[in-house]
Write a protein that holds these residues in place. Structure first.
Motif, short mmCIF file in Angstrom:
data_model
loop_
_atom_site.label_atom_id
_atom_site.label_comp_id
_atom_site.label_asym_id
_atom_site.label_seq_id
_atom_site.Cartn_x
_atom_site.Cartn_y
_atom_site.Cartn_z
N LEU A 182 0.84 -1.20 0.00
CA LEU A 182 0.00 0.00 0.00
C LEU A 182 0.87 1.25 0.00
CD1 LEU A 182 -2.83 -1.04 2.49
CD2 LEU A 182 -2.97 -0.84 0.01
N ASP A 183 0.27 2.34 -0.41
CA ASP A 183 0.99 3.60 -0.53
C ASP A 183 0.86 4.40 0.75
OD1 ASP A 183 2.37 5.75 -1.51
OD2 ASP A 183 0.75 6.46 -2.81
N CYS A 184 1.99 4.64 1.42
CA CYS A 184 2.00 5.55 2.57
C CYS A 184 2.19 6.95 2.01
CB CYS A 184 3.12 5.20 3.54
SG CYS A 184 3.15 6.25 5.03
N VAL A 185 1.13 7.75 2.03
CA VAL A 185 1.16 9.05 1.36
C VAL A 185 1.63 10.17 2.28
CG1 VAL A 185 -0.61 8.43 -0.31
CG2 VAL A 185 -1.30 9.42 1.87
N GLY A 186 1.87 9.85 3.54
CA GLY A 186 2.37 10.88 4.45
C GLY A 186 2.34 10.39 5.89
N TRP A 187 2.98 11.17 6.75
CA TRP A 187 2.97 10.84 8.18
C TRP A 187 2.81 12.11 9.00
CZ3 TRP A 187 7.16 11.98 11.67
CH2 TRP A 187 8.30 12.55 11.07
N ILE A 188 2.29 11.93 10.20
CA ILE A 188 2.04 13.04 11.11
C ILE A 188 2.78 12.77 12.41
CG2 ILE A 188 0.26 14.21 12.49
CD1 ILE A 188 -1.73 13.52 10.23
N ARG A 228 14.32 10.00 6.69
CA ARG A 228 14.36 8.58 6.38
C ARG A 228 13.03 7.97 5.94
NH1 ARG A 228 18.37 10.17 9.17
NH2 ARG A 228 20.39 9.10 9.10
N ILE A 229 11.93 8.58 6.32
CA ILE A 229 10.64 8.12 5.84
C ILE A 229 10.38 8.75 4.48
CG2 ILE A 229 8.14 8.17 6.21
CD1 ILE A 229 8.62 8.03 9.18
N GLU A 230 10.24 7.90 3.47
CA GLU A 230 10.09 8.40 2.10
C GLU A 230 8.63 8.72 1.80
OE1 GLU A 230 11.91 5.55 -0.45
OE2 GLU A 230 13.85 5.66 0.57
N ALA A 231 8.07 9.53 2.66
CA ALA A 231 6.71 10.05 2.50
C ALA A 231 6.73 11.41 3.20
CB ALA A 231 5.68 9.13 3.14
N PRO A 232 5.94 12.36 2.72
CA PRO A 232 6.00 13.71 3.29
C PRO A 232 5.49 13.78 4.72
CG PRO A 232 4.22 13.53 1.70
CD PRO A 232 5.01 12.27 1.59
N LEU A 253 -5.30 22.59 16.07
CA LEU A 253 -4.43 21.52 15.59
C LEU A 253 -4.46 21.41 14.07
CD1 LEU A 253 -5.13 18.64 18.17
CD2 LEU A 253 -3.01 19.95 17.94
N SER A 254 -5.59 21.69 13.49
CA SER A 254 -5.72 21.54 12.04
C SER A 254 -4.81 22.49 11.28
CB SER A 254 -7.18 21.75 11.61
OG SER A 254 -7.55 23.12 11.71
N TYR A 255 -4.46 23.61 11.92
CA TYR A 255 -3.57 24.57 11.26
C TYR A 255 -2.11 24.11 11.29
CZ TYR A 255 -7.33 27.95 10.74
OH TYR A 255 -8.48 28.58 10.36
N SER A 256 -1.83 23.04 12.03
CA SER A 256 -0.46 22.48 12.04
C SER A 256 -0.27 21.46 10.93
CB SER A 256 -0.20 21.81 13.40
OG SER A 256 -0.25 22.75 14.45
N LEU A 257 -1.32 21.20 10.15
CA LEU A 257 -1.25 20.23 9.07
C LEU A 257 -1.09 20.92 7.73
CD1 LEU A 257 -4.15 17.87 10.23
CD2 LEU A 257 -1.70 17.41 10.38
N GLN A 258 -0.47 20.23 6.78
CA GLN A 258 -0.34 20.75 5.43
C GLN A 258 -0.21 19.57 4.47
OE1 GLN A 258 2.37 21.69 7.74
NE2 GLN A 258 3.42 19.78 7.25
N GLY A 259 -0.25 19.86 3.19
CA GLY A 259 0.03 18.83 2.20
C GLY A 259 -1.19 18.07 1.70
N PHE A 260 -2.40 18.42 2.18
CA PHE A 260 -3.59 17.76 1.66
C PHE A 260 -4.78 18.70 1.83
CE2 PHE A 260 -3.21 16.67 6.08
CZ PHE A 260 -4.47 16.81 6.57
#
Length: 221
Positions: free
Chosen positions: A167-173, A194-198, A214-221
């Motif tokens: 499966l595709d790991c499209v990002g991490w938090i 080292r994690i090849e996902a944003p 908290l939502s303002y600390s997220l980006q990329g989607f």
């Protein structure tokens, strides 16, 4: 990201997956998206209004912009606060049912966030784990990493397990759950290299969740 759904997993249980999921909801709703949420399997439930209900699933239900009955948000709710395969007393999970509920949600929402129970390989029943559920639903994965001592090992192992599943790991938090952790920023930076996902965001430690903030600390989607 222009996907219709994501599977939210974590490096362990109690790492802040629900807070991250609700923060994502808030961000997506602010972008004008219709957002539904689902926690297919939950243990540690209370008897409320004639059925077993889980606190995390209730948060997801409450903050979605699509109004759904509880039994759709959390089809499998177990009383005991233990691994679902034990809390279920041996009952299996009907993946066809979960797929149908998810498909119905997609008809009503632009994006459906599906939160797993525990970590990536945690069992949901004796035959199904979170990895298997994400595969069955065909969802890209977002990994929530609890930033605490040991997070580098836990984060990299989880990310590699997701990759190995196909499966595709499209990002991490990064979820900062330990306010006293030394060198937290350095640990996050090590993982980022080292994690090849944003890295989709670093959610700060807070005793009381302010999901809008908290939502303002997220980006990329």
């Amino acid at each position: 990201m222009n996907k219709q759904g994501f599977f939210i997993t974590g490096t362990d249980t109690g790492v802040g997956k629900t807070w991250a999921t609700v923060a994502m909801m808030k961000r997506l709703i602010r972008q004008g998206r219709r957002v539904a949420g689902m926690k297919p399997v939950a243990a540690g439930c209370e008897w409320l209004q004639g059925q077993w209900k889980n606190e995390d699933a209730l948060l997801i239900q409450r903050h979605a912009s699509v109004d759904l009955p509880y039994h759709q948000v959390n089809p499998y709710a177990y009383r005991l606060p233990v691994s679902p395969h034990l809390a279920s007393n041996g009952a299996e999970i009907d993946i066809v049912l979960l797929h149908k509920v998810f498909t119905d949600m997609k008809q009503k929402a632009d994006i459906v966030l599906v939160e797993g129970a525990g970590g990536w390989l945690s069992p949901l029943s004796h035959e199904l784990d979170n990895a298997g559920l994400a595969k069955q639903l065909g969802l890209p994965v977002i990994l929530v990493v609890a930033v605490r001592l040991g997070c580098i090992n836990h984060g990299l192992l989880s990310w590699r397990a997701i990759q190995a599943s196909g499966l595709d790991c499209v990002g991490w938090i990064a979820m900062c759950i330990d306010a006293e952790m030394a060198f937290a920023d350095e640990n996050i930076d090590f993982l980022r290299q080292r994690i090849e996902a944003p890295l989709l965001g670093v959610l700060p430690h807070d005793e009381q969740a302010d999901f809008e903030q908290l939502s303002y600390s997220l980006q990329g989607f």
